[in-house]
Scaffold this motif. Structure first.
Motif, PDB file in Angstrom:
ATOM      1  N   ALA A   1      -8.695  -0.377   9.039  1.00 37.86           N
ATOM      2  CA  ALA A   1      -9.328   0.788   8.423  1.00 37.86           C
ATOM      3  C   ALA A   1      -8.308   1.579   7.609  1.00 37.86           C
ATOM      4  O   ALA A   1      -8.607   2.064   6.515  1.00 37.86           O
ATOM      5  N   ALA A   2      -7.088   1.697   8.138  1.00 40.10           N
ATOM      6  CA  ALA A   2      -6.038   2.425   7.426  1.00 40.10           C
ATOM      7  C   ALA A   2      -5.764   1.764   6.084  1.00 40.10           C
ATOM      8  O   ALA A   2      -5.655   2.425   5.041  1.00 40.10           O
TER       9      ALA A   2
ATOM     10  N   LEU B   1      -2.467  -1.497  -1.912  1.00 38.78           N
ATOM     11  CA  LEU B   1      -2.555  -2.464  -0.810  1.00 38.78           C
ATOM     12  C   LEU B   1      -1.159  -2.977  -0.436  1.00 38.78           C
ATOM     13  O   LEU B   1      -0.825  -3.097   0.746  1.00 38.78           O
ATOM     14  N   MET B   2      -0.330  -3.241  -1.435  1.00 34.29           N
ATOM     15  CA  MET B   2       1.019  -3.723  -1.137  1.00 34.29           C
ATOM     16  C   MET B   2       1.796  -2.652  -0.372  1.00 34.29           C
ATOM     17  O   MET B   2       2.478  -2.941   0.619  1.00 34.29           O
ATOM     18  N   ALA B   3       1.654  -1.393  -0.812  1.00 35.61           N
ATOM     19  CA  ALA B   3       2.313  -0.301  -0.084  1.00 35.61           C
ATOM     20  C   ALA B   3       1.818  -0.257   1.346  1.00 35.61           C
ATOM     21  O   ALA B   3       2.606  -0.156   2.296  1.00 35.61           O
ATOM     22  N   ALA B   4       0.499  -0.377   1.513  1.00 35.36           N
ATOM     23  CA  ALA B   4      -0.080  -0.292   2.855  1.00 35.36           C
ATOM     24  C   ALA B   4       0.391  -1.463   3.712  1.00 35.36           C
ATOM     25  O   ALA B   4       0.774  -1.283   4.861  1.00 35.36           O
ATOM     26  N   GLU B   5       0.410  -2.664   3.148  1.00 40.10           N
ATOM     27  CA  GLU B   5       0.783  -3.834   3.947  1.00 40.10           C
ATOM     28  C   GLU B   5       2.254  -3.781   4.357  1.00 40.10           C
ATOM     29  O   GLU B   5       2.624  -4.293   5.411  1.00 40.10           O
TER      30      GLU B   5
ATOM     31  N   VAL C   1       2.149  -0.913   7.145  1.00 36.62           N
ATOM     32  CA  VAL C   1       1.265  -1.083   8.289  1.00 36.62           C
ATOM     33  C   VAL C   1       1.378  -2.515   8.785  1.00 36.62           C
ATOM     34  O   VAL C   1       0.886  -3.436   8.154  1.00 36.62           O
ATOM     35  N   THR C   2       2.072  -2.695   9.901  1.00 41.84           N
ATOM     36  CA  THR C   2       2.167  -4.045  10.461  1.00 41.84           C
ATOM     37  C   THR C   2       1.146  -4.157  11.589  1.00 41.84           C
ATOM     38  O   THR C   2       1.241  -3.472  12.596  1.00 41.84           O
ATOM     39  N   ILE C   3       0.140  -4.984  11.368  1.00 40.91           N
ATOM     40  CA  ILE C   3      -0.904  -5.123  12.378  1.00 40.91           C
ATOM     41  C   ILE C   3      -1.130  -6.591  12.657  1.00 40.91           C
ATOM     42  O   ILE C   3      -0.744  -7.454  11.880  1.00 40.91           O
ATOM     43  N   LEU C   4      -1.767  -6.824  13.741  1.00 43.13           N
ATOM     44  CA  LEU C   4      -1.943  -8.206  14.172  1.00 43.13           C
ATOM     45  C   LEU C   4      -3.259  -8.815  13.712  1.00 43.13           C
ATOM     46  O   LEU C   4      -3.496 -10.000  13.895  1.00 43.13           O
TER      47      LEU C   4
ATOM     48  N   GLY D   1      -0.763 -10.283   5.718  1.00 42.83           N
ATOM     49  CA  GLY D   1      -0.968 -10.391   4.276  1.00 42.83           C
ATOM     50  C   GLY D   1       0.319 -10.617   3.513  1.00 42.83           C
ATOM     51  O   GLY D   1       1.398 -10.730   4.093  1.00 42.83           O
ATOM     52  N   LEU D   2       0.197 -10.664   2.179  1.00 38.92           N
ATOM     53  CA  LEU D   2       1.356 -10.918   1.316  1.00 38.92           C
ATOM     54  C   LEU D   2       2.404  -9.817   1.437  1.00 38.92           C
ATOM     55  O   LEU D   2       3.601 -10.080   1.440  1.00 38.92           O
ATOM     56  N   GLY D   3       1.941  -8.566   1.568  1.00 41.69           N
ATOM     57  CA  GLY D   3       2.866  -7.436   1.709  1.00 41.69           C
ATOM     58  C   GLY D   3       3.682  -7.573   2.972  1.00 41.69           C
ATOM     59  O   GLY D   3       4.891  -7.315   2.987  1.00 41.69           O
ATOM     60  N   GLN D   4       3.006  -7.998   4.044  1.00 42.58           N
ATOM     61  CA  GLN D   4       3.708  -8.184   5.314  1.00 42.58           C
ATOM     62  C   GLN D   4       4.688  -9.347   5.228  1.00 42.58           C
ATOM     63  O   GLN D   4       5.787  -9.284   5.772  1.00 42.58           O
TER      64      GLN D   4
END
Lengths: 256, 270
Positions: free
Chosen positions: A118-119, A189-193, A196-199, A203-206
């Protein structure tokens, strides 16, 4: 043909200089990987599926956020253009928020939604919505009022006018706004990824951030390359056909 | 509805303006664009409204079009009060006002698509008929930006004619065109008027143009907008804008125009 050759030649020269720089020994291979290392990483990660699944996760997030942004941005933009009260309230708010770099939404999203999908969605929607809203509103307001008068004399009223005059008349602005919204959605989205490290999805950002933590520069550069390629493809597939249509029909803008 | 009945001429109606006054309130006060103006337009008549800018001639046209409402007085079309725009009264504007997102045929069909009781095939045939009438039958698929100024106005004319209105309202439609193109269009509009027998109300500030086209020319004076003089032009058609007889008429109108503009000038300087 000449244009294709010059494009190809340019990129070949760019890659060769990059390879030469990494072979010169002037820079640490940790900081400047050779293009071959990057290619190798791409090949490996494509084979083991990391790249595909990360791209898929990112694209799903992007499309969901972008879709919601358009779904609200376009109608609100139309309303803002046609109503003075909306323009003085929502229009002003949009103008203000639009100046905010989308990465600034990340801390707020983290506090509100925690490390969740959601974030991420929230950040992408915030990145898209306002610029689409403003572009739509600008497009409608740039429409020559004579179109409305001409349409009225031909018996067009209400919804018919919205769908057959106002919307098509502002279409070049609208697509411009959608293109800008797409770029903003990517950035947010890249900034968010990265933050925000989630399980629930990697994604590409992570993948990019993970590369930094592992000091795997080939991975960092490879993911950046993928992001660039997706951006270029989106431009060519989603937006270029529209721009060509506008150029042919309206006689404005440039052809690609 | 068959193609024949769609192309058959609607009976031209007459327009009646009874004591119409129109005033606008601006930051600098109230402007009386039309002051107690009355006139009648007969069926099939070609009426020209001439006058300097600000004399209310375009305002009157907008009232007849139903795009504007009079402050007081009544405007009737076929004996019925005008309540908003209608396809019985089509407008041709100074700027062509064609829609750039549609091709030429799409523009001509815009009003036809809003007309019920026609199949799409019939609509297309009607559009083709009018494009042929204005000499653009080969340009149906062309985009608006590819056309010259004169061709754009021809498309605008076809678009205005397509819903088969009984009244055609023309607001300085040729003002932005070069002289040569204008002369061609004078010929075209007279030919089309004869062929389709519309009632035409034509607004212009060009006296010679008015004398060339009109059965009757009404001269308007500004501040406030009033009808100053009326001229009947009984020359045979088609008329040539460069003919000597026509020049005599236009000289007469110009003299009347100068009469009140110089009076207004004197009043202003006093």
């Amino acid at each position: 043909m000449i244009r294709a050759i010059s494009s190809i030649a340019f990129f070949v020269v760019l890659l060769l200089s990059w390879e030469a720089a990494s072979r010169s020994g002037l820079y640490s291979p940790v900081l400047l990987p050779s293009p071959l290392n990057v290619l190798e990483y791409l090949w490996q990660s494509a084979l083991d599926g990391t790249l595909w699944s990360a791209t898929l996760v990112t694209m799903q997030r992007l499309l969901a956020g972008y879709g919601i942004g358009l779904l609200f941005g376009i109608p609100l933009g139309l309303l803002t253009a046609r109503s003075r009260i909306m323009q003085d309230t929502l229009g002003l708010l949009a103008l203000g928020i639009q100046t905010l770099p989308s990465v600034c939404w990340v801390p707020l999203a983290l506090l509100w939604f925690g490390q969740t999908e959601a974030a991420m969605l929230f950040v992408v929607v915030m990145g898209t919505l306002w610029s689409v809203l403003i572009a739509t509103s600008d497009g409608v307001r740039a429409m020559p009022p004579i179109y409305l008068r001409a349409a009225r004399t031909m018996g067009s009223t209400g919804l018919h006018t919205w769908f057959n005059v106002i919307l098509p008349a502002s279409l070049p602005y609208l697509v411009g706004g959608m293109k800008q919204g797409w770029a903003f959605a990517w950035r947010s989205l890249m900034a968010a990824e990265i933050f925000v490290t989630i399980l629930t999805g990697f994604g590409l950002g992570q993948l990019l951030q993970y590369g930094r933590e592992l000091l795997a520069m080939d991975q960092v550069v490879a993911v950046m390359t993928i992001i660039i390629v997706i951006g270029l493809l989106a431009d060519r597939i989603l937006f270029s056909p529209w721009e060509r249509f506008f150029h042919r029909r309206w006689g404005t803008g440039s052809v690609k | 509805m068959s193609l024949e009945s769609e192309l058959a001429n609607a009976r031209a109606e007459r327009i009646e303006i009874i004591g119409v006054t129109k005033s606008f309130t601006t930051d600098r006060g109230t402007v009386v664009a039309l002051d107690n103006v009355s006139l009648k337009v007969a069926e099939g008549e070609f009426l020209c409204l001439v006058g300097p800018s600000g004399c209310g001639k375009s305002t009157l046209l907008n009232i007849i079009a139903g795009l504007d409402e009079p402050t007081s007085g009544r405007a009737l079309a076929a004996g019925q009060p005008i309540q908003g725009p209608g396809r019985d009264r089509m407008v041709m504007f100074q700027e062509h006002a064609l829609f750039p997102w549609l091709d030429v045929t799409g523009n001509v069909m815009f009003g036809l698509r809003l007309k019920t009781g026609l199949s799409n095939k019939e609509r297309r045939e009607v559009a083709e008929y009018y494009l042929q009438l204005v000499g653009l039958e080969k340009f149906g698929r062309a985009n608006i930006h590819e056309l010259s100024g004169g061709m754009k106005q021809r498309v605008a004319l076809a678009r205005a004619l397509a819903p088969n209105p009984s009244v055609l309202l023309m607001d300085e439609p040729f003002a932005a065109l070069d002289a040569l193109t204008r002369e061609q269009l004078y010929g075209d509009i007279q030919r089309i008027w004869e062929a389709r027998r519309k009632t035409i109300i034509f607004v212009t500030h060009n006296v010679r143009e008015a004398a060339c086209l009109g059965d009757r020319v009404l001269l308007f004076s500004p501040n406030p907008g009033r009808i100053q003089a009326e001229f009947h032009i009984s020359l045979p058609r088609p008329r040539d804008i460069n003919s000597v007889e026509l020049a005599r008429h236009s000289t007469e109108i110009t003299a009347a125009l100068k009469g009140f503009t110089s009076t207004a000038g004197r009043q202003a300087s006093e």
